[in-house]
Design an enzyme around this catalytic site. Sequence first.
Site, PDB file in Angstrom:
ATOM      1  N   ASP A 239      -2.067  10.297   8.941  1.00  0.00           N
ATOM      2  CA  ASP A 239      -2.396  11.022   7.696  1.00  0.00           C
ATOM      3  C   ASP A 239      -3.891  11.353   7.667  1.00  0.00           C
ATOM      4  O   ASP A 239      -4.295  12.447   7.257  1.00  0.00           O
ATOM      5  CB  ASP A 239      -2.056  10.175   6.450  1.00  0.00           C
TER       6      ASP A 239
ATOM      7  N   ASP B 131       0.886   5.205  11.221  1.00  0.00           N
ATOM      8  CA  ASP B 131       1.228   5.858   9.960  1.00  0.00           C
ATOM      9  C   ASP B 131      -0.048   6.243   9.216  1.00  0.00           C
ATOM     10  O   ASP B 131      -0.224   7.381   8.777  1.00  0.00           O
ATOM     11  CB  ASP B 131       2.075   4.906   9.099  1.00  0.00           C
TER      12      ASP B 131
ATOM     13  N   ASP C 272     -10.054  -0.379  12.470  1.00  0.00           N
ATOM     14  CA  ASP C 272     -11.046   0.002  11.446  1.00  0.00           C
ATOM     15  C   ASP C 272     -12.076   0.950  12.034  1.00  0.00           C
ATOM     16  O   ASP C 272     -12.458   1.955  11.425  1.00  0.00           O
ATOM     17  CB  ASP C 272     -11.694  -1.239  10.801  1.00  0.00           C
TER      18      ASP C 272
ATOM     19  N   TYR D 293       7.183  -2.501   9.970  1.00  0.00           N
ATOM     20  CA  TYR D 293       8.274  -1.732   9.386  1.00  0.00           C
ATOM     21  C   TYR D 293       9.636  -2.385   9.603  1.00  0.00           C
ATOM     22  O   TYR D 293      10.567  -2.163   8.829  1.00  0.00           O
ATOM     23  CB  TYR D 293       8.321  -0.325   9.985  1.00  0.00           C
TER      24      TYR D 293
ATOM     25  N   LYS E 157      -5.801  -4.326  16.476  1.00  0.00           N
ATOM     26  CA  LYS E 157      -6.695  -5.204  15.701  1.00  0.00           C
ATOM     27  C   LYS E 157      -6.706  -6.550  16.424  1.00  0.00           C
ATOM     28  O   LYS E 157      -6.342  -7.598  15.874  1.00  0.00           O
ATOM     29  CB  LYS E 157      -6.185  -5.308  14.248  1.00  0.00           C
TER      30      LYS E 157
HETATM   31  C1  IPM Z   1       5.829   8.936   7.883  1.00  0.00           C
HETATM   32  C2  IPM Z   1       6.171   8.508   6.490  1.00  0.00           C
HETATM   33  C3  IPM Z   1       7.205   7.400   6.557  1.00  0.00           C
HETATM   34  C4  IPM Z   1       6.579   6.244   7.313  1.00  0.00           C
HETATM   35  C5  IPM Z   1       7.754   6.922   5.195  1.00  0.00           C
HETATM   36  C6  IPM Z   1       8.350   8.057   4.416  1.00  0.00           C
HETATM   37  C7  IPM Z   1       8.738   5.812   5.353  1.00  0.00           C
HETATM   38  O1  IPM Z   1       5.031   8.119   5.805  1.00  0.00           O
HETATM   39  O2  IPM Z   1       6.727   9.383   8.606  1.00  0.00           O
HETATM   40  O3  IPM Z   1       4.659   8.852   8.261  1.00  0.00           O
HETATM   41  O4  IPM Z   1       5.859   5.434   6.728  1.00  0.00           O
HETATM   42  O5  IPM Z   1       6.820   6.157   8.517  1.00  0.00           O
HETATM   43 MG    MG Z   2       3.226   8.450   6.877  1.00  0.00          MG
END
Ligand code: IPM
Ligand code: MG
Length: 359
Positions: free
Chosen positions: A250, A246, A222, A145, A190
Amino acid sequence: MSARQADVVALDGDGIGPEVNAVARALADAAARHDGLQIRWQERHVGGISIDEYGTALHDDVLADCHAADAVLLGAVGGPRWDTTDPEAPRPEQGLLGLREGLGLYANLRPVKPWHSLRAASPLREERIEGTDLLVVRELTGGLYFGERARVDDRAYDTCVYSRGEVERVARRGFEAAQGRRRKVTSVDKANVLESSRLWREVVHEVAGDYPDVELEDMLVDNAAMQLVSRPASFDVIVTENMFGDILSDEAAMITGSIGLLASASLGDGGRGLYEPVHGSAPDIAGQGVANPIAACLSAAMMLRYSLGSPAGADRIEGAVDHVIENGPIPRDLGGAATTTDISAALLAALEEPELPAP
Ligand code: IPM
Ligand code: MG
């Protein structure tokens, strides 16, 4: 006696951000009041709305206001209106990244604990999610990032760089969190391919020496992605670098049934933190009044606990959320028909229920 006061910058942002943050702020106010705390809000812009206003996703003055505050409560940023692949154009996400970096918020905490009454909402079978209670500690100001990146003719690159110090401080956060939980850290990397992961692994093992009461396991990313859906209950604290965190967070969100339920805290060395739902700005449902505000409310609870010195206020919000999740009304992302206003009213009413923990 006058109430204790706290200064919080509200960055509602884009899309559903203002809708969910309004509920979170009302709930935070009510919970704080019960605990003798008054929150002074400063409303500022970040993300797409800031690009429209100032031509940049994060204005220096806004960053300075956040620096001076006790906490920042953020809704969401982004939307198709500002989507572009032009490397020169400002992007809403730069606002978020600028805040994380500018405020030194290197540790992102994302707890995942499915509610019993929502077990059918998860795409995973009930017996698999049973007993899941995990915390993702994601490194937030390094890696891909923030590494050097460029587009050169027909090529483009992003670099993943970590220093020992960057790994060490976030690893400590993970071990400390584990000490207050089930005393297990899974460090995800990794290391079979990436040099930055080999450094990561080495440093995490060194740090582990200071926490002999915590078990450490290494897991390749993975494999971790697979284990998260095959045996999520086996995890306690997952510590990992920015990009892996990240993606995995999710994935982990779906264990609870909806990303609309997941809160996060971004912390640095002091008490100041930035609190935001894990979900995005959901432009497809923005402005319709149907967004689920629960993740934003749980983020406000984390804010009361970690930055505003009001664990009782946090318990009160979490109690209200538990009550609404168990008894309804049910928001759209969980298969119900309740509007944001319906959920907000139910949360505020539940917050005043006498059976909730007294401040
Ligand atoms: C998160 C989001 C952010 C990230 C985006 C919006 C930049 O996906 O906070 O997880 O990738 O960190
Ligand atoms: Mg995210």
